[in-house]
Scaffold this active site. Structure first.
Site, mmCIF file in Angstrom:
data_model
loop_
_atom_site.group_PDB
_atom_site.id
_atom_site.type_symbol
_atom_site.label_atom_id
_atom_site.label_comp_id
_atom_site.label_asym_id
_atom_site.label_seq_id
_atom_site.Cartn_x
_atom_site.Cartn_y
_atom_site.Cartn_z
ATOM 1 N N ARG A 14 0.848 -1.205 0.000
ATOM 2 C CA ARG A 14 0.000 0.000 0.000
ATOM 3 C C ARG A 14 0.875 1.244 0.000
ATOM 4 O O ARG A 14 2.103 1.154 0.043
ATOM 5 C CB ARG A 14 -0.978 0.003 1.185
ATOM 6 C CG ARG A 14 -0.365 -0.293 2.500
ATOM 7 C CD ARG A 14 -1.407 -0.743 3.523
ATOM 8 N NE ARG A 14 -0.725 -1.220 4.692
ATOM 9 C CZ ARG A 14 -0.493 -0.494 5.776
ATOM 10 N NH1 ARG A 14 -0.949 0.739 5.846
ATOM 11 N NH2 ARG A 14 0.174 -0.990 6.780
ATOM 12 N N ILE A 56 3.009 13.032 2.665
ATOM 13 C CA ILE A 56 2.375 12.304 1.552
ATOM 14 C C ILE A 56 1.087 11.660 2.067
ATOM 15 O O ILE A 56 1.071 11.077 3.162
ATOM 16 C CB ILE A 56 3.318 11.201 1.010
ATOM 17 C CG1 ILE A 56 4.717 11.770 0.693
ATOM 18 C CG2 ILE A 56 2.709 10.516 -0.213
ATOM 19 C CD1 ILE A 56 4.779 12.869 -0.334
ATOM 20 N N TYR A 107 11.521 7.918 15.054
ATOM 21 C CA TYR A 107 11.357 7.894 13.585
ATOM 22 C C TYR A 107 12.410 8.785 12.909
ATOM 23 O O TYR A 107 13.053 8.381 11.935
ATOM 24 C CB TYR A 107 9.941 8.384 13.263
ATOM 25 C CG TYR A 107 9.568 8.379 11.807
ATOM 26 C CD1 TYR A 107 9.266 7.188 11.148
ATOM 27 C CD2 TYR A 107 9.486 9.564 11.078
ATOM 28 C CE1 TYR A 107 8.900 7.200 9.808
ATOM 29 C CE2 TYR A 107 9.113 9.582 9.745
ATOM 30 C CZ TYR A 107 8.825 8.392 9.110
ATOM 31 O OH TYR A 107 8.461 8.397 7.778
ATOM 32 N N ASN A 157 11.600 0.611 1.239
ATOM 33 C CA ASN A 157 10.457 1.502 1.492
ATOM 34 C C ASN A 157 9.737 1.185 2.800
ATOM 35 O O ASN A 157 9.127 2.078 3.388
ATOM 36 C CB ASN A 157 9.482 1.386 0.306
ATOM 37 C CG ASN A 157 8.129 1.996 0.616
ATOM 38 O OD1 ASN A 157 7.968 3.209 0.592
ATOM 39 N ND2 ASN A 157 7.148 1.142 0.946
HETATM 40 P P1 NAP Z 1 2.100 2.970 4.864
HETATM 41 O O1 NAP Z 1 0.980 3.434 4.010
HETATM 42 O O2 NAP Z 1 1.909 2.851 6.338
HETATM 43 O O3 NAP Z 1 2.623 1.568 4.278
HETATM 44 C C1 NAP Z 1 3.687 0.939 4.899
HETATM 45 C C2 NAP Z 1 4.132 -0.247 4.086
HETATM 46 O O4 NAP Z 1 5.235 -0.876 4.761
HETATM 47 C C3 NAP Z 1 3.062 -1.322 3.959
HETATM 48 O O5 NAP Z 1 3.216 -1.941 2.710
HETATM 49 C C4 NAP Z 1 3.404 -2.289 5.076
HETATM 50 O O6 NAP Z 1 2.952 -3.632 4.847
HETATM 51 C C5 NAP Z 1 4.921 -2.231 5.048
HETATM 52 N N1 NAP Z 1 5.565 -2.617 6.289
HETATM 53 C C6 NAP Z 1 5.379 -2.082 7.527
HETATM 54 N N2 NAP Z 1 6.149 -2.714 8.424
HETATM 55 C C7 NAP Z 1 6.838 -3.661 7.748
HETATM 56 C C8 NAP Z 1 7.793 -4.643 8.113
HETATM 57 N N3 NAP Z 1 8.184 -4.794 9.371
HETATM 58 N N4 NAP Z 1 8.287 -5.446 7.151
HETATM 59 C C9 NAP Z 1 7.880 -5.311 5.859
HETATM 60 N N5 NAP Z 1 6.988 -4.408 5.451
HETATM 61 C C10 NAP Z 1 6.472 -3.587 6.383
HETATM 62 O O7 NAP Z 1 3.375 3.916 4.694
HETATM 63 P P2 NAP Z 1 3.729 4.985 3.558
HETATM 64 O O8 NAP Z 1 3.196 6.297 3.974
HETATM 65 O O9 NAP Z 1 3.440 4.439 2.220
HETATM 66 O O10 NAP Z 1 5.319 5.084 3.782
HETATM 67 C C11 NAP Z 1 6.254 4.347 2.997
HETATM 68 C C12 NAP Z 1 7.647 4.827 3.356
HETATM 69 O O11 NAP Z 1 7.729 6.237 3.124
HETATM 70 C C13 NAP Z 1 8.006 4.618 4.819
HETATM 71 O O12 NAP Z 1 9.357 4.271 4.943
HETATM 72 C C14 NAP Z 1 7.767 5.975 5.435
HETATM 73 O O13 NAP Z 1 8.531 6.190 6.587
HETATM 74 C C15 NAP Z 1 8.178 6.886 4.298
HETATM 75 N N6 NAP Z 1 7.613 8.227 4.373
HETATM 76 C C16 NAP Z 1 6.268 8.431 4.333
HETATM 77 C C17 NAP Z 1 5.773 9.732 4.425
HETATM 78 C C18 NAP Z 1 4.308 10.050 4.386
HETATM 79 O O14 NAP Z 1 3.952 11.230 4.555
HETATM 80 N N7 NAP Z 1 3.423 9.088 4.161
HETATM 81 C C19 NAP Z 1 6.661 10.803 4.552
HETATM 82 C C20 NAP Z 1 8.018 10.552 4.593
HETATM 83 C C21 NAP Z 1 8.485 9.261 4.490
HETATM 84 P P3 NAP Z 1 1.457 -4.131 5.268
HETATM 85 O O15 NAP Z 1 0.501 -3.505 4.292
HETATM 86 O O16 NAP Z 1 1.482 -5.601 5.144
HETATM 87 O O17 NAP Z 1 1.209 -3.656 6.673
#
Ligand code: NAP
Length: 244
Positions: A12, A185, A152, A87
């Site tokens: 996701r 995001i 974080y 990611n």
């Molecule tokens: P998200 O919607 O919460 O999705 C997280 C993803 O990581 C999911 O596919 C989840 O799998 C997987 N995941 C979580 N824990 C895991 C583990 N222990 N082993 C393997 N997979 C794992 O997050 P997102 O917003 O897309 O963020 C993706 C990346 O971008 C992250 O590293 C986050 O820190 C970074 N980021 C996000 C933002 C933002 O504003 N959203 C900003 C800066 C950086 P499941 O679906 O199976 O749970």
């Protein structure tokens, strides 16, 4: 052997979008998930319906030995691993004075240790093939810090140090290592934030909108491509101009 991109946390959010985007570039996609098999399968189905190839794997990237076994069983000598996107990431927010040991350890384990071991395993393969693209998804928070996110922010700042060190170690083997630092995001990770906090963030974003997963995926696709062959050790901010 099939040229393959491995995306951790591809079920996701940002990882899903990166998986779809890299599939369009002709990579076989390997994506991992930890809790939502049905969503991972949907991404696989969507890629296949568009003529691509994809597989999903249950893999907690925070578990070192599991990552090593996964590479041994599914990647080594079976596919041509050209791209790794670290990611997978989690938040367990709390103010420093109240932060629990588990909150600290879980976030560091998944966001930093997990990324390291995936990078280490991928690098072993890429060094031999003398080609590779590694992209680590860090965060603007790793550059500027954020109250309530010391764990974080530390994990994401660590990822920047890892990126720069790996870039230096691996450059001679034609492997580039870069980081993408998203701002705010719209994904599940940010969905639960209170409306007033979201509005505060919005006021700080010069481009006056939250980012989309596509905004990140486009930059990752460029860094993963041969066109980005002279870029390594960089942190590319994709944040609408925002620094917290
Ligand atoms: P998200 O919607 O919460 O999705 C997280 C993803 O990581 C999911 O596919 C989840 O799998 C997987 N995941 C979580 N824990 C895991 C583990 N222990 N082993 C393997 N997979 C794992 O997050 P997102 O917003 O897309 O963020 C993706 C990346 O971008 C992250 O590293 C986050 O820190 C970074 N980021 C996000 C933002 C933002 O504003 N959203 C900003 C800066 C950086 P499941 O679906 O199976 O749970």
């Amino acid at each position: 052997m099939e040229k393959t991109a491995l995306i951790t946390g591809g079920s996701r959010g940002i990882g899903r979008e990166i998986a779809l985007r890299l599939a369009k570039e002709g990579y076989q996609i390997f994506l991992t998930y930890v809790s939502k098999p049905e969503l991972a399968q949907k991404v696989v189905n969507l890629i296949e319906s568009q003529g691509g190839k994809a597989r999903s794997f249950l893999l907690d990237t925070g578990k070192w030995e599991d990552v090593v076994s996964f590479f041994q069983e599914e990647i080594n000598k079976k596919v041509n691993l050209e791209v790794l996107v670290n990611n997978a990431g989690i938040t367990r927010d709390g103010l420093i004075l109240r932060l629990k040991k588990e909150q600290w350890e879980q976030v560091l384990q998944v966001n930093l240790t997990g990324a390291f071991v995936c990078l280490q395993q991928a690098a072993k393969i890429m060094v031999k093939q003398r080609y590779g693209r590694i992209i680590n998804i860090t965060s603007v928070v790793g550059q500027s810090g954020n109250a309530g996110q010391s764990n974080y922010a530390a994990s994401k700042a660590g990822l920047i140090g890892l990126t720069k060190s790996a870039a230096l170690e691996l450059a001679s083997r034609n492997i580039t290592v870069n980081a993408v630092a998203p701002g705010f995001i719209e994904t599940d990770m940010t969905k639960e934030l209170p409306q007033e906090i979201k509005e505060l963030y919005l006021q700080k974003i010069p481009l006056s909108r939250f980012g989309s997963s596509q905004d990140i995926a486009e930059v990752v696709a460029f860094l993963a491509s041969p066109k980005a062959g002279y870029i390594t050790g960089q942190v590319i901010g994709v944040n609408g101009g925002m620094y917290l």
